[in-house]
Design an enzyme around this catalytic site. Structure first.
Site, PDB file in Angstrom:
ATOM      1  N   ASP A   1       0.816  -1.211   0.000  1.00 44.19           N
ATOM      2  CA  ASP A   1       0.000   0.000   0.000  1.00 44.19           C
ATOM      3  C   ASP A   1       0.852   1.264   0.000  1.00 44.19           C
ATOM      4  O   ASP A   1       0.469   2.276  -0.588  1.00 44.19           O
ATOM      5  CB  ASP A   1      -0.931   0.001   1.216  1.00 44.19           C
ATOM      6  CG  ASP A   1      -2.042  -1.036   1.097  1.00 44.19           C
ATOM      7  OD1 ASP A   1      -2.454  -1.321  -0.043  1.00 44.19           O
ATOM      8  OD2 ASP A   1      -2.489  -1.562   2.123  1.00 44.19           O
ATOM      9  N   GLY A   2       2.013   1.221   0.661  1.00 49.09           N
ATOM     10  CA  GLY A   2       2.903   2.380   0.661  1.00 49.09           C
ATOM     11  C   GLY A   2       3.382   2.723  -0.730  1.00 49.09           C
ATOM     12  O   GLY A   2       3.433   3.899  -1.118  1.00 49.09           O
TER      13      GLY A   2
ATOM     14  N   ASN B   1      -4.919   8.891   1.348  1.00 42.18           N
ATOM     15  CA  ASN B   1      -5.523   8.388   2.579  1.00 42.18           C
ATOM     16  C   ASN B   1      -5.940   9.500   3.534  1.00 42.18           C
ATOM     17  O   ASN B   1      -7.106   9.645   3.847  1.00 42.18           O
ATOM     18  CB  ASN B   1      -4.556   7.448   3.301  1.00 42.18           C
ATOM     19  CG  ASN B   1      -4.659   6.022   2.824  1.00 42.18           C
ATOM     20  OD1 ASN B   1      -5.528   5.680   2.034  1.00 42.18           O
ATOM     21  ND2 ASN B   1      -3.762   5.176   3.295  1.00 42.18           N
ATOM     22  N   GLU B   2      -4.947  10.253   4.024  1.00 39.75           N
ATOM     23  CA  GLU B   2      -5.255  11.222   5.054  1.00 39.75           C
ATOM     24  C   GLU B   2      -4.206  12.322   5.154  1.00 39.75           C
ATOM     25  O   GLU B   2      -3.051  12.146   4.753  1.00 39.75           O
ATOM     26  CB  GLU B   2      -5.392  10.545   6.427  1.00 39.75           C
ATOM     27  CG  GLU B   2      -4.108  10.044   7.028  1.00 39.75           C
ATOM     28  CD  GLU B   2      -3.656   8.681   6.562  1.00 39.75           C
ATOM     29  OE1 GLU B   2      -2.474   8.587   6.154  1.00 39.75           O
ATOM     30  OE2 GLU B   2      -4.442   7.727   6.590  1.00 39.75           O
TER      31      GLU B   2
ATOM     32  N   ASP C   1      -3.640  15.476  20.751  1.00 41.48           N
ATOM     33  CA  ASP C   1      -2.355  15.163  20.120  1.00 41.48           C
ATOM     34  C   ASP C   1      -2.353  15.485  18.639  1.00 41.48           C
ATOM     35  O   ASP C   1      -1.312  15.402  17.989  1.00 41.48           O
ATOM     36  CB  ASP C   1      -2.014  13.678  20.306  1.00 41.48           C
ATOM     37  CG  ASP C   1      -1.428  13.388  21.678  1.00 41.48           C
ATOM     38  OD1 ASP C   1      -1.450  14.299  22.527  1.00 41.48           O
ATOM     39  OD2 ASP C   1      -0.965  12.253  21.912  1.00 41.48           O
TER      40      ASP C   1
ATOM     41  N   TYR D   1      -5.125   4.925   9.001  1.00 42.59           N
ATOM     42  CA  TYR D   1      -4.814   5.556  10.281  1.00 42.59           C
ATOM     43  C   TYR D   1      -6.082   5.991  11.013  1.00 42.59           C
ATOM     44  O   TYR D   1      -6.206   5.854  12.234  1.00 42.59           O
ATOM     45  CB  TYR D   1      -3.901   6.755  10.007  1.00 42.59           C
ATOM     46  CG  TYR D   1      -3.141   7.296  11.184  1.00 42.59           C
ATOM     47  CD1 TYR D   1      -3.102   6.633  12.407  1.00 42.59           C
ATOM     48  CD2 TYR D   1      -2.436   8.498  11.073  1.00 42.59           C
ATOM     49  CE1 TYR D   1      -2.394   7.142  13.472  1.00 42.59           C
ATOM     50  CE2 TYR D   1      -1.722   9.017  12.140  1.00 42.59           C
ATOM     51  CZ  TYR D   1      -1.708   8.344  13.335  1.00 42.59           C
ATOM     52  OH  TYR D   1      -1.003   8.861  14.390  1.00 42.59           O
TER      53      TYR D   1
ATOM     54  N   SER E   1      -7.661   3.257  13.044  1.00 39.01           N
ATOM     55  CA  SER E   1      -6.926   2.979  14.278  1.00 39.01           C
ATOM     56  C   SER E   1      -7.270   3.974  15.379  1.00 39.01           C
ATOM     57  O   SER E   1      -7.156   3.661  16.564  1.00 39.01           O
ATOM     58  CB  SER E   1      -5.415   3.018  14.010  1.00 39.01           C
ATOM     59  OG  SER E   1      -5.046   2.077  13.030  1.00 39.01           O
TER      60      SER E   1
END
Length: 292
Positions: free
Chosen positions: A73-74, A147-148, A177, A190, A193
């Site tokens: 995926d990277g 993705n984000e 955070d 992400y 998660s």
């Protein structure tokens, strides 16, 4: 040979060098089938393919009809951010770990790709996010994400304070955070998660997911993808960053704001004919199995 895809690009840099054998197998097979093939320059050099037609990612995007990304995926995220700027379709062969975006099984990739090249495929558009870090009358720093986009502290984890505006209207302030701003594609990455919702790829929506908020009332927020998000900072006690797909970092300096919006161009993904998003959720992420 058919006219669905005449020129095919081969890209991707797998973590394990042994995976490069997939690139060479694919290159030789496509040539034998009569296709015009462009292989990414660095890969051709590593495989010592001196007689191969080579190009950069941008050149492949400009010249090829289909790009085959070999890797995880990277690799797909890194290649697709560039290729999405051009009128090219993208499909992936999984040589990584999860392979959520790379549909083709390496053990059966040749047959699956042959079916795709014969016209048996599903075409799907995924939208990207564009992030801009800028100050009034100053040059912008811009990147994109499939993705984000993540707001976070620089090198040391700590609480940060910021305000969120949606379409120039105040939405909320937060002490946390950071903040994950995700596309439907990234909702299973992400964002998942951090407790964010799963969005099916066809939704025109963006999620804003707090990262460890110091409050009992913070919840993920889903907004229309046509909205523009603005992040403002009043008291910057340390360096902050914007991260795009965990691959590109844009530093934020005192007095700068961050603008995040839907990108003007989409990523054109190609899937095998039997592709099912919910089957992928089940096989890759352990989504509930059928009972009967």
């Amino acid at each position: 040979m058919n006219n669905h895809f005449n020129c095919i690009g081969i890209v991707g840099h797998p973590r394990h060098p042994t995976a490069l054998t997939t690139h060479e197998m694919l290159w030789r097979w496509l040539l034998d089938c009569g296709y015009d093939v462009i292989i990414e320059q660095q890969i051709a050099e590593e495989l010592k393919l001196t007689d191969a037609r080579t190009g950069t990612l941008a050149e492949i995007g400009q010249q090829a009809d289909l790009a085959v990304v070999v890797g995880g995926d990277g690799n797909m995220l890194g290649a697709a951010r560039v290729l999405a700027r051009y009128d090219i379709s993208v499909i992936g062969i999984n040589r990584g770990n999860l392979g959520f975006l790379t549909d083709l099984d390496p053990d059966n990739a040749q047959q699956q790709l042959a079916d795709v090249l014969e016209g048996h495929y599903i075409r799907e558009q995924r939208f990207l996010l564009e992030a801009q870090v800028c100050q009034k009358n100053c040059q912008k720093r811009i990147s994109t994400a499939i993705n984000e986009v993540v707001l976070h502290p620089g090198k040391v984890a700590h609480m940060i304070e910021f305000e969120v505006y949606i379409d120039e209207k105040f939405a909320f302030s937060q002490r946390s955070d950071g903040l994950i701003i995700s596309t439907p594609t990234g909702s299973t990455a992400y964002s998942l998660s951090a407790g964010g919702p799963i969005l099916t790829p066809s939704l025109d929506a963006i999620t804003l997911v707090p990262m460890f908020p110091h409050t009992l009332s913070a919840r993920p927020l889903v907004i229309n993808s046509s909205s523009t998000i603005r992040l403002r900072f009043s008291n910057m006690r340390s360096d902050l960053e914007i991260s795009c797909d965990s691959q590109i970092a844009l530093p934020i300096q005192e007095g700068e704001d961050v603008f995040i919006r839907r990108c003007d161009y989409p990523l054109n993904l190609i899937h095998p004919k039997d592709y099912s998003y919910f089957n992928t959720l089940s096989s890759k992420l352990g989504w509930s199995k059928k009972l009967f």
